[in-house]
Structures are given as C-alpha cells and as structure tokens.
Scaffold this motif. Structure first.
Motif, PDB file in Angstrom:
ATOM      1  N   ASP A   1       5.945  10.212  -0.265  1.00 46.62           N
ATOM      2  CA  ASP A   1       5.812   8.845   0.236  1.00 46.62           C
ATOM      3  C   ASP A   1       4.391   8.727   0.764  1.00 46.62           C
ATOM      4  N   LEU A   2       3.534   8.062  -0.017  1.00 46.59           N
ATOM      5  CA  LEU A   2       2.111   7.993   0.317  1.00 46.59           C
ATOM      6  C   LEU A   2       1.683   6.577   0.658  1.00 46.59           C
TER       7      LEU A   2
ATOM      8  N   ASP B   1       0.822  -1.220   0.000  1.00 46.94           N
ATOM      9  CA  ASP B   1       0.000   0.000   0.000  1.00 46.94           C
ATOM     10  C   ASP B   1       0.853   1.267   0.000  1.00 46.94           C
ATOM     11  N   ARG B   2       2.138   1.143  -0.304  1.00 47.25           N
ATOM     12  CA  ARG B   2       3.061   2.282  -0.289  1.00 47.25           C
ATOM     13  C   ARG B   2       3.367   2.748  -1.710  1.00 47.25           C
ATOM     14  N   LEU B   3       3.245   4.055  -1.933  1.00 48.63           N
ATOM     15  CA  LEU B   3       3.543   4.673  -3.222  1.00 48.63           C
ATOM     16  C   LEU B   3       4.609   5.732  -2.998  1.00 48.63           C
ATOM     17  N   GLU B   4       5.717   5.586  -3.698  1.00 55.91           N
ATOM     18  CA  GLU B   4       6.833   6.525  -3.570  1.00 55.91           C
ATOM     19  C   GLU B   4       7.035   7.221  -4.908  1.00 55.91           C
ATOM     20  N   ILE B   5       7.102   8.552  -4.871  1.00 59.18           N
ATOM     21  CA  ILE B   5       7.317   9.343  -6.089  1.00 59.18           C
ATOM     22  C   ILE B   5       8.497  10.264  -5.848  1.00 59.18           C
ATOM     23  N   ARG B   6       9.469  10.239  -6.746  1.00 65.63           N
ATOM     24  CA  ARG B   6      10.603  11.153  -6.728  1.00 65.63           C
ATOM     25  C   ARG B   6      10.529  11.952  -8.014  1.00 65.63           C
ATOM     26  N   LEU B   7      10.526  13.258  -7.876  1.00 63.70           N
ATOM     27  CA  LEU B   7      10.252  14.152  -9.008  1.00 63.70           C
ATOM     28  C   LEU B   7      11.285  15.265  -9.066  1.00 63.70           C
ATOM     29  N   ARG B   8      11.775  15.555 -10.270  1.00 57.81           N
ATOM     30  CA  ARG B   8      12.648  16.703 -10.519  1.00 57.81           C
ATOM     31  C   ARG B   8      11.951  17.611 -11.531  1.00 57.81           C
TER      32      ARG B   8
ATOM     33  N   ARG C   1      -9.661  13.956  -4.028  1.00 59.24           N
ATOM     34  CA  ARG C   1      -9.558  12.659  -3.355  1.00 59.24           C
ATOM     35  C   ARG C   1      -8.333  11.876  -3.787  1.00 59.24           C
ATOM     36  N   ALA C   2      -7.925  11.996  -5.038  1.00 64.17           N
ATOM     37  CA  ALA C   2      -6.790  11.228  -5.558  1.00 64.17           C
ATOM     38  C   ALA C   2      -5.828  12.125  -6.323  1.00 64.17           C
ATOM     39  N   ALA C   3      -5.537  13.320  -5.771  1.00 61.47           N
ATOM     40  CA  ALA C   3      -4.616  14.238  -6.427  1.00 61.47           C
ATOM     41  C   ALA C   3      -3.866  15.061  -5.383  1.00 61.47           C
ATOM     42  N   VAL C   4      -2.627  15.384  -5.706  1.00 64.63           N
ATOM     43  CA  VAL C   4      -1.785  16.218  -4.850  1.00 64.63           C
ATOM     44  C   VAL C   4      -1.196  17.314  -5.729  1.00 64.63           C
ATOM     45  N   LEU C   5      -1.183  18.537  -5.213  1.00 61.84           N
ATOM     46  CA  LEU C   5      -0.577  19.680  -5.893  1.00 61.84           C
ATOM     47  C   LEU C   5       0.645  20.098  -5.093  1.00 61.84           C
ATOM     48  N   CYS C   6       1.775  20.313  -5.771  1.00 64.32           N
ATOM     49  CA  CYS C   6       3.009  20.728  -5.097  1.00 64.32           C
ATOM     50  C   CYS C   6       3.598  21.927  -5.821  1.00 64.32           C
ATOM     51  N   GLU C   7       3.930  22.952  -5.041  1.00 56.69           N
ATOM     52  CA  GLU C   7       4.582  24.108  -5.639  1.00 56.69           C
ATOM     53  C   GLU C   7       6.058  23.776  -5.774  1.00 56.69           C
ATOM     54  N   THR C   8       6.641  24.229  -6.865  1.00 60.17           N
ATOM     55  CA  THR C   8       8.065  23.993  -7.089  1.00 60.17           C
ATOM     56  C   THR C   8       8.868  25.266  -6.932  1.00 60.17           C
ATOM     57  N   GLY C   9       8.180  26.385  -6.705  1.00 66.86           N
ATOM     58  CA  GLY C   9       8.890  27.655  -6.534  1.00 66.86           C
ATOM     59  C   GLY C   9       9.361  28.212  -7.860  1.00 66.86           C
ATOM     60  N   ALA C  10      10.225  29.216  -7.769  1.00 73.05           N
ATOM     61  CA  ALA C  10      10.778  29.852  -8.966  1.00 73.05           C
ATOM     62  C   ALA C  10      11.758  28.900  -9.647  1.00 73.05           C
TER      63      ALA C  10
ATOM     64  N   PHE D   1      -3.683  10.101  -9.114  1.00 70.70           N
ATOM     65  CA  PHE D   1      -3.481   8.676  -8.896  1.00 70.70           C
ATOM     66  C   PHE D   1      -4.746   7.893  -9.238  1.00 70.70           C
ATOM     67  N   SER D   2      -4.560   6.699  -9.824  1.00 71.17           N
ATOM     68  CA  SER D   2      -5.715   5.852 -10.141  1.00 71.17           C
ATOM     69  C   SER D   2      -6.267   5.196  -8.887  1.00 71.17           C
ATOM     70  N   GLU D   3      -5.470   5.091  -7.846  1.00 71.76           N
ATOM     71  CA  GLU D   3      -5.899   4.542  -6.565  1.00 71.76           C
ATOM     72  C   GLU D   3      -5.787   5.658  -5.533  1.00 71.76           C
ATOM     73  N   PRO D   4      -6.821   5.886  -4.737  1.00 74.51           N
ATOM     74  CA  PRO D   4      -6.788   7.003  -3.792  1.00 74.51           C
ATOM     75  C   PRO D   4      -5.824   6.765  -2.624  1.00 74.51           C
ATOM     76  N   PRO D   5      -5.073   7.803  -2.259  1.00 77.27           N
ATOM     77  CA  PRO D   5      -4.230   7.717  -1.063  1.00 77.27           C
ATOM     78  C   PRO D   5      -5.093   7.714   0.197  1.00 77.27           C
ATOM     79  N   ALA D   6      -4.540   7.174   1.275  1.00 74.79           N
ATOM     80  CA  ALA D   6      -5.229   7.189   2.566  1.00 74.79           C
ATOM     81  C   ALA D   6      -5.439   8.640   2.984  1.00 74.79           C
ATOM     82  N   VAL D   7      -6.535   8.890   3.695  1.00 72.24           N
ATOM     83  CA  VAL D   7      -6.933  10.257   4.019  1.00 72.24           C
ATOM     84  C   VAL D   7      -5.985  10.936   5.002  1.00 72.24           C
ATOM     85  N   ARG D   8      -5.666  10.286   6.098  1.00 67.14           N
ATOM     86  CA  ARG D   8      -4.895  10.939   7.156  1.00 67.14           C
ATOM     87  C   ARG D   8      -3.411  10.632   7.017  1.00 67.14           C
ATOM     88  N   GLN D   9      -2.715  11.477   6.288  1.00 65.84           N
ATOM     89  CA  GLN D   9      -1.271  11.377   6.185  1.00 65.84           C
ATOM     90  C   GLN D   9      -0.682  12.738   5.872  1.00 65.84           C
TER      91      GLN D   9
END
Length: 191
Positions: free
Chosen positions: A146-147, A80-87, A124-133, A105-113
């Motif tokens: 790490d979800l 049940d662990r999903l790891e993403i490394r992004l540049r 429900r199945a999406a995360v937004l991350c700012e990357t800055g300038a 994600f096609s599979e929803p992450p657990a709510v409380r993390q």
C-alpha cells in the motif's frame, strides 16, 4: 579533473584477471600430507559438480534446476494511493530456495513511507520483495503493498518481474513478467 588513460588501466585489469584465475576458493583446497616435510600443505582440488541423472560417473554435467515461478495479482490506483496484491508461486518441477520479485512504477512513490517486512527500495521508483522459499506445486506466497505516490496521476504503469529465482532456470518466464496499466478509478486491474 584527471582521467586515467587506457594504457594505465590495462595493466591493472590484466593483473586482476590473472589474480582471479589463480585464486583457489577455500572450499576446493584439500590437505595433502607430505612425509617429513613439516605441516600439511594445501593444493587445489576440482570441486564436485552435481551430475545429471543417468550420466556416466566419469562425465560430470552440471545440473541447473528448472522451476516455473509465476506472479499473479492486481493493482489499484485512486488519488495518490497505489495498492498491489501479489501471489508468487512455483509450479516446479524443482523447489526454489529463495526468490525476489521486483516492482517498478511509472510514477515515483513518496519517499518517507514504511514498506512491508521483506521489502526494500530498489531505486526511486522500484521496490524489491523477497518471497522466501517456494516449494514446487506448493502454496503461493502473498505480498501486499500500500503505497502513497508523490503526485495524483491519472494512471500508473506497474511492471512486475522476477529478479532472482534461487539459481533455477525458468523456461516459461511469460507468467512471471507483467506490465499493468492502472487508471485512477479505484478498480482492481488483474495480472
């Protein structure tokens, strides 16, 4: 339940359109002194738009900066662990003042993390991350997720794309939109 008829909504939408068209942003108002008429009154002035290099001074052509934002990295799934490394990088030619990457994600992450700093839930199945300038040709910004997933799927599909690139136009968007299929093997699948 009462539903308003279209006839009732039309005058309101027309009134809103007229109000929006006649509203003058504060940044475009300039004081105009009027002799012997009391305090200064404000009138609308046309905002100055950036001009293209080599354009005649009388013709203002708005310039939209062009930048090439790209995302590369890998996705791993085990249990049940999903790891993403992004540049995330910008190959230019213009700098990007701010950028946001969206991961779905096609599979929803657990709510409380806990999400890493600069990231928030985008559904429900999406995360937004700012990357800055992102400076043109500068160093890539790194994001690590790490979800924990709700279930233990046999595979997950992760979609990565740029949600915001600081208003810059990206003529080569193929390198900032990826779909990755990651089977539950624990192996890293690159994109």
């Amino acid at each position: 339940m009462l539903t308003p008829s279209r006839r009732l909504l039309t005058p309101l939408s027309v009134a809103l359109a007229v109000a929006a068209a006649t509203t003058v942003p504060a940044a475009t108002a300039v004081p105009v002194p009027v002799p012997d008429a009391g305090p200064a009154r404000f009138e609308a002035a046309a905002p100055a738009a950036p001009t293209a290099p080599g354009a005649a001074s009388g013709s203002a052509v708005p310039v939209v900066p062009e930048a090439d934002v790209s995302h590369h990295g890998n996705v791993s799934l085990w249990g049940d662990r999903l790891e993403i490394r992004l540049r995330t990088a910008n190959r230019g030619p213009a700098d990007v003042p701010a950028s946001t990457v969206r991961l779905r994600f096609s599979e929803p992450p657990a709510v409380r993390q806990q999400l890493p700093p600069g990231c928030l839930w985008g559904g429900r199945a999406a995360v937004l991350c700012e990357t800055g300038a992102l400076a043109a040709g500068g160093q890539a910004r790194r994001t690590a997720l790490d979800l924990r997933l709700v279930n233990r799927p046999a595979e997950v599909v992760v979609r990565v794309d740029t949600l915001w690139s600081g208003g810059a136009h990206d003529a080569e968007s193929a390198n900032d939109a990826h779909t990755v299929l990651a089977p539950s093997t624990g192996d890293a699948y690159a994109f």
